[in-house]
Design a protein around this motif. Sequence first.
Motif, PDB file in Angstrom:
ATOM      1  N   VAL A  84       0.813  -1.173   0.036  1.00 32.28           N
ATOM      2  CA  VAL A  84      -0.072  -0.023   0.029  1.00 32.28           C
ATOM      3  C   VAL A  84       0.807   1.382  -0.014  1.00 32.28           C
ATOM      4  N   VAL A  85       1.887   1.196   0.746  1.00 34.56           N
ATOM      5  CA  VAL A  85       2.788   2.569   1.013  1.00 34.56           C
ATOM      6  C   VAL A  85       3.498   2.672  -0.304  1.00 34.56           C
ATOM      7  N   ASN A  86       4.042   1.621  -0.979  1.00 30.47           N
ATOM      8  CA  ASN A  86       4.906   1.612  -2.128  1.00 30.47           C
ATOM      9  C   ASN A  86       4.188   2.191  -3.391  1.00 30.47           C
ATOM     10  N   ALA A  87       2.533   2.079  -3.283  1.00 30.05           N
ATOM     11  CA  ALA A  87       1.917   2.363  -4.410  1.00 30.05           C
ATOM     12  C   ALA A  87       1.285   3.594  -4.367  1.00 30.05           C
ATOM     13  N   THR A  88       1.673   4.448  -3.157  1.00 33.37           N
ATOM     14  CA  THR A  88       0.921   5.723  -2.989  1.00 33.37           C
ATOM     15  C   THR A  88       2.088   6.546  -2.804  1.00 33.37           C
TER      16      THR A  88
ATOM     17  N   GLY B 126       3.240   7.836   0.491  1.00 36.35           N
ATOM     18  CA  GLY B 126       2.636   6.862   1.221  1.00 36.35           C
ATOM     19  C   GLY B 126       3.220   6.474   2.689  1.00 36.35           C
ATOM     20  N   LYS B 127       4.743   6.648   2.443  1.00 41.78           N
ATOM     21  CA  LYS B 127       5.708   6.275   3.639  1.00 41.78           C
ATOM     22  C   LYS B 127       5.206   7.134   5.043  1.00 41.78           C
ATOM     23  N   SER B 128       4.594   8.309   4.846  1.00 40.75           N
ATOM     24  CA  SER B 128       4.142   9.076   5.964  1.00 40.75           C
ATOM     25  C   SER B 128       3.178   8.198   6.704  1.00 40.75           C
ATOM     26  N   LEU B 129       2.378   7.129   6.051  1.00 34.80           N
ATOM     27  CA  LEU B 129       1.315   6.326   6.760  1.00 34.80           C
ATOM     28  C   LEU B 129       1.791   5.801   8.307  1.00 34.80           C
ATOM     29  N   ALA B 130       3.275   5.506   8.388  1.00 34.74           N
ATOM     30  CA  ALA B 130       3.551   5.148   9.459  1.00 34.74           C
ATOM     31  C   ALA B 130       3.668   6.178  10.701  1.00 34.74           C
ATOM     32  N   GLN B 131       3.304   7.199  10.334  1.00 35.90           N
ATOM     33  CA  GLN B 131       3.310   8.235  11.396  1.00 35.90           C
ATOM     34  C   GLN B 131       1.859   8.815  11.728  1.00 35.90           C
ATOM     35  N   CYS B 132       1.010   7.808  11.404  1.00 37.17           N
ATOM     36  CA  CYS B 132      -0.533   8.091  11.858  1.00 37.17           C
ATOM     37  C   CYS B 132      -0.405   7.910  13.358  1.00 37.17           C
ATOM     38  N   LEU B 133      -0.927   9.098  13.860  1.00 34.17           N
ATOM     39  CA  LEU B 133      -1.442   9.174  15.116  1.00 34.17           C
ATOM     40  C   LEU B 133      -2.554   8.416  15.915  1.00 34.17           C
TER      41      LEU B 133
ATOM     42  N   MET C 238      -2.314  -1.629   8.948  1.00 37.05           N
ATOM     43  CA  MET C 238      -0.879  -2.047   9.743  1.00 37.05           C
ATOM     44  C   MET C 238      -0.986  -3.277  10.364  1.00 37.05           C
ATOM     45  N   ALA C 239      -2.166  -3.734  10.726  1.00 35.73           N
ATOM     46  CA  ALA C 239      -2.173  -5.021  11.287  1.00 35.73           C
ATOM     47  C   ALA C 239      -2.334  -6.381  10.279  1.00 35.73           C
ATOM     48  N   GLY C 240      -2.000  -5.893   8.801  1.00 36.19           N
ATOM     49  CA  GLY C 240      -2.125  -6.904   7.855  1.00 36.19           C
ATOM     50  C   GLY C 240      -3.373  -7.366   7.402  1.00 36.19           C
ATOM     51  N   MET C 241      -4.737  -6.760   7.722  1.00 37.67           N
ATOM     52  CA  MET C 241      -5.878  -7.385   7.574  1.00 37.67           C
ATOM     53  C   MET C 241      -6.287  -7.189   5.907  1.00 37.67           C
ATOM     54  N   GLU C 242      -5.630  -7.835   5.088  1.00 40.30           N
ATOM     55  CA  GLU C 242      -5.618  -7.172   3.838  1.00 40.30           C
ATOM     56  C   GLU C 242      -7.076  -7.496   3.082  1.00 40.30           C
ATOM     57  N   ASP C 243      -7.546  -8.721   3.324  1.00 42.01           N
ATOM     58  CA  ASP C 243      -9.252  -9.118   2.970  1.00 42.01           C
ATOM     59  C   ASP C 243     -10.020  -8.126   3.533  1.00 42.01           C
ATOM     60  N   GLU C 244     -10.170  -7.755   4.837  1.00 46.40           N
ATOM     61  CA  GLU C 244     -10.967  -7.037   5.324  1.00 46.40           C
ATOM     62  C   GLU C 244     -10.799  -5.638   4.735  1.00 46.40           C
TER      63      GLU C 244
ATOM     64  N   PRO D  92      -2.758  16.095  10.818  1.00 42.88           N
ATOM     65  CA  PRO D  92      -1.773  16.756  11.271  1.00 42.88           C
ATOM     66  C   PRO D  92      -0.188  15.999  11.044  1.00 42.88           C
ATOM     67  N   GLN D  93      -0.444  14.891  10.522  1.00 40.82           N
ATOM     68  CA  GLN D  93       0.875  14.093  10.041  1.00 40.82           C
ATOM     69  C   GLN D  93       1.147  14.267   8.371  1.00 40.82           C
ATOM     70  N   GLN D  94       0.025  15.009   7.970  1.00 41.31           N
ATOM     71  CA  GLN D  94       0.308  15.221   6.184  1.00 41.31           C
ATOM     72  C   GLN D  94       0.375  13.925   5.467  1.00 41.31           C
ATOM     73  N   ILE D  95      -0.603  12.967   6.019  1.00 40.93           N
ATOM     74  CA  ILE D  95      -0.748  11.832   5.484  1.00 40.93           C
ATOM     75  C   ILE D  95      -1.714  11.810   4.336  1.00 40.93           C
ATOM     76  N   PRO D  96      -1.208  11.243   2.988  1.00 45.09           N
ATOM     77  CA  PRO D  96      -2.004  11.463   2.078  1.00 45.09           C
ATOM     78  C   PRO D  96      -3.458  10.637   1.692  1.00 45.09           C
TER      79      PRO D  96
END
Length: 189
Positions: A14-18, A21-28, A55-61, A82-86
């Motif tokens: 998901v991160v690589n295709a966006t 997207g790397k900023s997703l790791a900073q989600c508060l 983040m929990a890997g729940m791909e199907d859901e 606040p984390q400028q996540i796209p």
Amino acid sequence: MPEGPNGRTFYQRVVNATPGGKSLAQCLQCGSCGGSCPSGPDMEHTPRQLFAMIMAGMEDEVLSSNTPWHCVSCYYCTVRCPQQIPITDLMYTLKQMAIARGKYRESGHVDFSSSFIGMVERFGRSFELGLATRYHLTHNPLKMVSKGSLGLQMMLKGRLSPLPESIRNMPQLTAILTEAKRIAAQQEV
Ligand code: SF4
Ligand code: SF4
């Protein structure tokens, strides 16, 4: 965490295709995104919940959730994050992935999206009358009756064009879209 193609986790794909997207790791997990979203009441999961599930890997859901399909791309959440996540772009990535895996449940959204893209590729802009007619004829013909009089009133007031109009520099847009497709084909979703 379960791994997908090329040994990458769902989160990594998901991160690589966006873009950004790397900023997703900073989600508060602050919830500002869901609190801002006009489509929130129709979504099975708020954007915040969806990101925790990624983040929990729940791909199907995640790919089966109706949330990305109710996103209207207003960018309100993205502006307020606040984390400028796209966030809006992440919703597009999830739609792409859901289509690629055949996980979407509401085919009407996919048809609508495909029709819209087809018109942009052909005319460089949306053609509302054609889009609405095609969608309702396929998915809800009875609604055409009530929508028909509304469409006629809009046309009479000059608010709805009866024919599609192309933008001026269509070849330039076609070149941009072709390059975008080439880049997208290289990305693994
Ligand atoms: S607004 Fe941004 S930081 Fe807050 S929950 Fe949503 S994505 Fe995460
Ligand atoms: S861009 Fe999508 S997810 Fe974000 S607030 Fe708008 S509708 Fe909701």
